[in-house]
Design a protein around this motif. Structure first.
Motif, PDB file in Angstrom:
ATOM      1  N   SER A 118       0.840  -1.200   0.000  1.00  0.00           N
ATOM      2  CA  SER A 118       0.000   0.000   0.000  1.00  0.00           C
ATOM      3  C   SER A 118       0.875   1.250   0.000  1.00  0.00           C
ATOM      4  O   SER A 118       2.096   1.175   0.200  1.00  0.00           O
ATOM      5  N   ARG A 274      -2.700  -1.963  -3.808  1.00  0.00           N
ATOM      6  CA  ARG A 274      -3.780  -2.574  -3.029  1.00  0.00           C
ATOM      7  C   ARG A 274      -4.934  -1.601  -2.764  1.00  0.00           C
ATOM      8  O   ARG A 274      -5.444  -1.483  -1.665  1.00  0.00           O
ATOM      9  N   THR A 275      -5.305  -0.865  -3.816  1.00  0.00           N
ATOM     10  CA  THR A 275      -6.404   0.090  -3.682  1.00  0.00           C
ATOM     11  C   THR A 275      -7.045   0.280  -5.039  1.00  0.00           C
ATOM     12  O   THR A 275      -6.776  -0.497  -5.976  1.00  0.00           O
ATOM     13  N   GLU A 589      -9.481  -6.821   8.251  1.00  0.00           N
ATOM     14  CA  GLU A 589      -8.499  -6.472   7.228  1.00  0.00           C
ATOM     15  C   GLU A 589      -9.175  -6.202   5.888  1.00  0.00           C
ATOM     16  O   GLU A 589      -8.734  -5.342   5.130  1.00  0.00           O
ATOM     17  N   ARG A 590     -10.261  -6.938   5.597  1.00  0.00           N
ATOM     18  CA  ARG A 590     -11.013  -6.631   4.374  1.00  0.00           C
ATOM     19  C   ARG A 590     -11.629  -5.243   4.464  1.00  0.00           C
ATOM     20  O   ARG A 590     -11.669  -4.499   3.487  1.00  0.00           O
ATOM     21  N   GLY A 593      -8.018  -2.693   5.969  1.00  0.00           N
ATOM     22  CA  GLY A 593      -6.617  -2.828   5.604  1.00  0.00           C
ATOM     23  C   GLY A 593      -5.811  -3.297   6.796  1.00  0.00           C
ATOM     24  O   GLY A 593      -6.277  -3.261   7.941  1.00  0.00           O
ATOM     25  N   HIS A 596      -4.656  -0.642  10.162  1.00  0.00           N
ATOM     26  CA  HIS A 596      -5.597   0.256  10.842  1.00  0.00           C
ATOM     27  C   HIS A 596      -5.494   0.080  12.355  1.00  0.00           C
ATOM     28  O   HIS A 596      -5.318  -1.037  12.860  1.00  0.00           O
TER      29      HIS A 596
END
Length: 756
Positions: A118, A274-275, A589-590, A593, A596
């Motif tokens: 990320s 990852r976004t 995590e879904r 991320g 957090h």
């Protein structure tokens, strides 16, 4: 790939089989400086190295001088982020060589893309690169050829470790590296053009200082985040590019602007981070734009003065603090303050705004339903009043109204509590909601006594204005139960939970998620009371409702899975515990991320499970991750901080590292005793670990005092039959037997009857 006989013959003709004590294995790369081999050192130690030699045919005076400068420069440095120089010498043909640490890794950009890191993960690695460059600068060495291929990333203990390589054209600052050090020839271009600073592109290059590396770092960071160079030399002739660069006419767009203009290429670039394109564009815009463009300023006096100042500004961004690269307006400081205090100020401010929005929408709906313009005007005025209240709460720019611009979350909440009571007394429903919100924010900060006092007032105002059985009253009853449970007042918590459940079950369907929320809170209380079977039943009742009613990524599901996992852990059902904890992590995590702050408690719990399984290295890795998150987001005296300090201390205790364990455990005990009720079993957890540490360190008297306190607290809170009490009895008996007091140990065990 297997070489043919002809290819092998050609390789041997072009490359030696042995150089000094090094047996050549393969060619790693070739460039303007020479050839780099992977080679095996045979004596005095056996290891593989990167061996760099000047290529045949390039043994000119300037190349040899630069090569010698590189060897000397590397010898000055000792940093984990810089490839170590191991040995230097000359080949039989008189060609200089040196052996370097072999870094088996990918170049910086390739590694980050391959791992789909990320934006924040890339920034964290880049900070380490900046600190390595800073080390070189402190030794008086400029790299002058920084680019992604000169930063290799390998993994150590599962974590990325970038290493800067190839100080091949380094220039010493005020330090004569070798007798044959040469100035750069006029008109020659050293370094890779795309990453070169404007002053480096000038014909002489004599007036180059450490800030040339800052510019190169800026280009690397730009490419690392956006996937493209700020200005691509291939779009024009190299001479035209260098001329424009030297004149300062780069016209580099901001990273967010460059990314926006990439059209169909945005999606794969965002995917590698990852976004999605929209989120990446938003993340780049603002602070990141400012940081990168400050490093890329054509006027070097406007760049970051040092590599470490650039690293520090990036860390400020990662910690949601104002960055130094951009102008600081009052609104900008306020937004940053709220972002980094999401457990307190953000909870208070966002929740209050959400409350206000909800109230406005609800009131607006009522107004429309009744078609009463007079009521609408009245409620609009109320909304403005609340808005003014919030503005006043956050206003700190006027010296006559505040001592300074440095707020704390607690100070903000204290001010809000006082002002809400003074200014909203004539609107009891709104006052009750405001007090509930502020009390919940105190709870998030771990200020349990403040939370209880504020929530008590909220409950009183809500009951007075809404009636004893209103759902808003149940909301405050539930929050009061959470505050009291967290503090360790378990009987009082039980009473509030009972009242909240009665109201919600009377007003809502039996399978409403709001009812499940009460089951979950009571389950947490039962676990804390040592009643694990009851806790298991309640968590499963909550899950039976939530799995039917809620989306798969709802945080309530993650909370239920995590709670049930902790119960299974207490019941020593370790495989089931790990499965539940990992299920909880997967949900969060879904949703959020991997980095957090809300995931910290989940990492902490999973670490505790691994500790029970004697997987101490795995436990310590998770605890350390948790601690880093808490140190960024929580008050140092927050009970959650005590929890992770306790856990890290327990790992050091089990590893026999008593000197490391004791201060961690004492700090955890200090926090718990300051924030929790005197009889809270959480205090006994730390006392028991501290007693074990002192016992194993040979300090029997101090250990016994701690064991006695732990046993007293656990007995009173959990009852003599609890296996948690048995843990302290067994540990205490071990101390007594070790001191030759076997009779006392037997009597202790017989008296308390630990589970066998």
């Amino acid at each position: 790939m297997t070489l043919t006989d002809r290819e092998l013959e050609d390789f041997r003709r072009l490359h030696p089989e042995q150089i000094g004590p090094y047996k050549i294995i393969r060619v790693l790369g070739e460039g303007g400086m020479g050839v780099v081999y992977e080679a095996a050192e045979t004596e005095p130690v056996r290891r593989n190295v990167a061996l760099k030699v000047v290529r045949a045919g390039l043994n000119s005076r300037d190349v040899r001088a630069r090569f010698e400068a590189e060897r000397q420069a590397l010898a000055l440095m000792d940093h984990a982020g810089i490839a170590k120089v191991l040995q230097a010498g000359e080949t039989s043909a008189g060609e200089p060589y040196f052996a370097m640490e072999l870094v088996k890794g990918l170049c910086l950009t390739d590694y980050c893309d391959a791992k789909r890191l990320s934006m924040n993960e890339r920034l964290s690695i880049f900070v380490a690169v900046c600190r390595a460059v800073q080390h070189a600068h402190q030794k008086g060495v400029i790299h002058r050829d920084l680019k992604p291929s000169n930063v290799l990333v390998a993994e150590q203990d599962g974590k990325p470790q970038p290493k800067v390589i190839d100080f091949g054209i380094a220039k010493a600052l005020g330090l004569r590296l070798t007798e044959s050090t040469l100035v750069t020839y006029a008109g020659s271009t050293l370094g890779t053009a795309a990453y070169m600073s404007p002053e480096q592109a000038e014909s002489s290059g004599l007036d180059v200082d450490t800030r040339t590396d800052i510019y190169s770092l800026g280009v690397i960071l730009y490419e690392l985040l956006v996937g493209r160079l700020p200005v691509d030399p291939s779009s024009q002739s190299i001479h035209a590019f260098l001329a424009r660069l030297a004149s300062g006419e780069t016209n580099a767009p901001r990273p967010s602007t460059r990314f926006t203009g990439l059209g169909e290429h945005q999606a794969p670039i965002a995917h590698a981070r990852r976004t999605n394109p929209e989120h990446l564009r938003r993340d780049l815009k603002g602070d990141v734009d400012w940081i990168v463009m400050k490093a890329l300023d054509v006027d070097r006096s406007c760049r970051y003065e040092t590599a470490v100042s650039m690293a520090t500004d990036i860390e400020r961004f990662l910690e949601n603090r104002p960055v130094l690269a951009r102008p600081h307006t009052a609104l900008y400081r306020l937004r940053k303050f709220a972002s980094r205090n999401r457990a307190g100020v953000a909870a208070a401010s966002v929740a209050v705004v959400a409350v206000i929005t909800g109230i406005v929408f609800a009131w607006t709906g009522m107004v429309r339903a009744n078609r009463a313009e007079q009521i609408a005007a009245s409620e609009a005025a109320a909304a403005r009043q609340v808005s003014d209240f919030l503005v006043g709460l956050f206003k700190v720019s006027d010296p006559s109204e505040a001592a300074g611009n440095q707020l704390t979350a607690r100070a903000l909440l204290d001010s809000g509590a006082r002002r809400s009571l003074a200014e909203l007394r004539q609107q009891p429903a709104l006052l009750g909601r405001m007090m509930h919100t502020i009390g919940s924010a105190y709870l998030g900060l771990g200020l349990y006594d403040d939370a209880r006092r504020q929530l008590d007032q909220a409950l009183s105002w809500r009951e007075r204005s809404l009636g004893a059985n209103d759902l808003a009253v149940a909301e405050t009853e539930l929050a009061l139960g959470d505050a009291l449970r967290s503090r360790g007042d378990m009987e009082a918590a039980d009473r509030h939970y009972e009242r909240a459940l009665a109201i919600r079950q009377g007003a809502l369907p039996a399978d409403d998620p709001a009812v499940a929320k009460v089951f979950s809170s009571v389950a947490s209380l039962r676990w804390k009371q040592g009643r694990t079977n009851d806790a298991e039943t309640l968590y499963k009742r909550a899950l039976a409702i939530n799995e039917r009613k809620l989306a798969r990524d709802d945080p309530a599901l993650a909370k239920n899975y995590a709670g049930l996992g902790v119960v299974y852990w207490a019941q020593q059902r370790f495989p089931e515990a790990e499965a539940m904890m990992r299920r909880s992590l997967a949900v969060e995590e879904r949703r959020l991320g991997p980095d957090h702050p809300d995931l910290a408690a989940l990492y902490n719990n999973l670490g505790g499970l691994y500790w029970s399984l004697e997987r101490y290295a795995d436990a310590l890795a998770l605890y350390s991750r948790t601690r880093a998150i808490y140190e960024r987001t929580l008050d140092p005296m927050h009970p959650n901080m005590a929890s992770v300090l306790n856990n890290i201390g327990e790992v050091h205790w089990k590893l026999g590292q008593h000197a490391e364990a004791e201060p961690l455990l004492r700090n955890a005990l200090k926090i718990k005793e300051a924030r929790l009720a005197p009889g809270d079993p959480a205090i006994a957890v730390t006392l028991n670990a501290l007693a074990g540490t002192l016992r194993d360190a040979g300090r029997a008297s101090e250990s016994e005092t701690a064991y006695k306190r732990a046993l007293l607290i656990r007995q009173k809170a959990l009852g003599s039959a609890s296996p948690i009490v048995a843990e302290t009895v067994v540990d205490y008996a071990k101390l007594l037997r070790g001191a030759g007091r076997g009779g006392e140990a037997d009597a202790l065990v017989a008296k308390h009857g630990p589970a066998r």
